[in-house]
Design a protein around this motif. Sequence first.
Motif, PDB file in Angstrom:
ATOM      1  N   TRP A 243      -4.052   5.568   6.857  1.00 56.03           N
ATOM      2  CA  TRP A 243      -3.409   4.369   7.386  1.00 56.03           C
ATOM      3  C   TRP A 243      -2.414   4.802   8.456  1.00 56.03           C
ATOM      4  O   TRP A 243      -1.334   5.304   8.162  1.00 56.03           O
ATOM      5  CB  TRP A 243      -2.683   3.623   6.282  1.00 56.03           C
TER       6      TRP A 243
ATOM      7  N   ALA B  87      -8.020   4.543   3.285  1.00 53.95           N
ATOM      8  CA  ALA B  87      -6.837   5.362   3.005  1.00 53.95           C
ATOM      9  C   ALA B  87      -7.212   6.826   2.859  1.00 53.95           C
ATOM     10  O   ALA B  87      -6.449   7.724   3.246  1.00 53.95           O
ATOM     11  CB  ALA B  87      -6.157   4.871   1.726  1.00 53.95           C
TER      12      ALA B  87
ATOM     13  N   LEU C 281      -9.717  -1.155   2.120  1.00 49.32           N
ATOM     14  CA  LEU C 281      -8.484  -0.474   2.519  1.00 49.32           C
ATOM     15  C   LEU C 281      -8.296   0.825   1.733  1.00 49.32           C
ATOM     16  O   LEU C 281      -7.794   1.811   2.270  1.00 49.32           O
ATOM     17  CB  LEU C 281      -7.290  -1.399   2.330  1.00 49.32           C
TER      18      LEU C 281
ATOM     19  N   HIS D 214      -1.424   0.498   9.962  1.00 48.34           N
ATOM     20  CA  HIS D 214      -2.716  -0.030  10.409  1.00 48.34           C
ATOM     21  C   HIS D 214      -3.873   0.643   9.662  1.00 48.34           C
ATOM     22  O   HIS D 214      -4.459   1.615  10.144  1.00 48.34           O
ATOM     23  CB  HIS D 214      -2.849   0.162  11.916  1.00 48.34           C
ATOM     24  N   PRO D 215      -4.208   0.112   8.477  1.00 48.65           N
ATOM     25  CA  PRO D 215      -5.282   0.722   7.686  1.00 48.65           C
ATOM     26  C   PRO D 215      -6.628   0.756   8.388  1.00 48.65           C
ATOM     27  O   PRO D 215      -7.442   1.639   8.135  1.00 48.65           O
ATOM     28  CB  PRO D 215      -5.337  -0.172   6.443  1.00 48.65           C
TER      29      PRO D 215
ATOM     30  N   SER E 122      -1.342   7.648   2.444  1.00 52.62           N
ATOM     31  CA  SER E 122      -1.518   6.338   3.069  1.00 52.62           C
ATOM     32  C   SER E 122      -0.644   5.289   2.404  1.00 52.62           C
ATOM     33  O   SER E 122       0.030   4.506   3.072  1.00 52.62           O
ATOM     34  CB  SER E 122      -2.987   5.910   2.997  1.00 52.62           C
ATOM     35  N   TYR E 123      -0.645   5.264   1.076  1.00 51.00           N
ATOM     36  CA  TYR E 123       0.182   4.300   0.367  1.00 51.00           C
ATOM     37  C   TYR E 123       0.519   4.833  -1.018  1.00 51.00           C
ATOM     38  O   TYR E 123      -0.127   5.757  -1.527  1.00 51.00           O
ATOM     39  CB  TYR E 123      -0.494   2.929   0.273  1.00 51.00           C
TER      40      TYR E 123
END
Length: 471
Positions: A211, A206, A202, A61-62, A88-89
């Motif tokens: 996220w 992050a 997003l 859930h960003p 986060s990613y």
Amino acid sequence: MSGVDAVVVGAGPNGLAAAVVLAEAGLRVEVFEAADTLGGGARTVEATLPGFRHDVCSAAHPMALASPFFREFDLAAHGVRMLVPEASYAHPLDGGRAGVAWVDLERTADGLGVDGKAWRRLFGPLVRDWEGTTGFAMSDLRRPPSAPVTAARFGLRVLEQGSPLWNARFSGDLAPALLTGVAAHAVTPPRRLAPAGVGLLLGALAHGVGWAVPEGGSQAIADAMVDAVTSRGGVFHTGHRVTDLAELPPARATLLDVTPRALAGMARWPAGYERALRRFRYGAGACKVDYALSGPVPWANADCARAGTLHLVGSREEAVAVEREVAAGRHPDRPYVLVVQPGVVDPTRAPAGAHTLYAYAHVPAGSTLDVGAAVTAQIARFAPGFQDLVLASTVTTAAESAVENPNHVGGDIAAGAVTLRQTAFRPVPRWNPYATPRDGVYLCSASTPPGPGVHGMCGYRAARHALRERF
């Protein structure tokens, strides 16, 4: 005299957010949901094997920690633990390299080599004022921004990243790929203004808040909102699909967490408004694959094992080509695959030592094709030996997703194409995008501003309008 003040149709995140706002205002609220369980895209089920809990649509859930609605609602106070991975990613490339978006912006820049300074300059101002960034990007775009300088900086960066200038500040390949992967959340070719805005928002979140992954699954978020409504006397009706507004009890306000297509069929509307609803465009679809794994994913790049979310598509150029294929109605051999590995921070999703893995691939709208093998191959491309860990998997095609959740038209999990026009005028060109020509009837789905994502802001803003105008 009816005993209901407000009716909400649809118990997804936005419908639930609307119900929370109305119930907290002291109104008598009834919610109607077509499914047998509440939560919409924020549900968690055992989709593969007993003891393996999988999120139905939304997993990471960003926007949850930054959402003005959820900050006001206070998820923690309602017993929801939002767990933030160290990264986060991540975006792996062939050969074991990867760009990693750590929550720490400086650490991220340090890992991007020649483009580290450019990444810092791109995101630094947006991260430092992430509240201003969020306030603008999650607004209805109808009023002056509360942080005009930040909004201007955001807008200039969108113009850059949505145009042929998007490579101007970068020299290497890691940073462009990292940014393109997150922009592709818009499920449309990345070098356009709307997906550029998605990527920048997003990306800023992050580093600004992280996220988050809800402990136990996204169902925890939905359950907290349901409890908040029922504790104030709200009533839920499940297994009741509403197709006509005449089915609903009389109420001073009716809020609909449905798509414009569904709204068009629920009543007779002025001809111009109905035409506008039917002109609303839907985007490409998603084919989802849930995996039960005997252990963690064996990523070729060790840092990928610390990221909650990964974008698997290769270079920026490959991402653009793949998304153009999907937009043209074709299935790429190596699709864009988004992966969430909740076990990085949440061991409750699977039996001890085991893991769940959430994945989806972008596919043409309405696709009936099972692309599970292509998804597995794309994961194994960056995690050799992955297939040896798979205990079980379940595939949901885009067409099946549309049947399970009517808001996913053609498998479009964004409830409408993310285009510039449909960002500014979502769903139709009106000063109040939530109001309809019928007094007291409002649209509150992700087809309204600010669009898709588990943030609750569509329902929150629609409910606030209803309170001002009807109560």
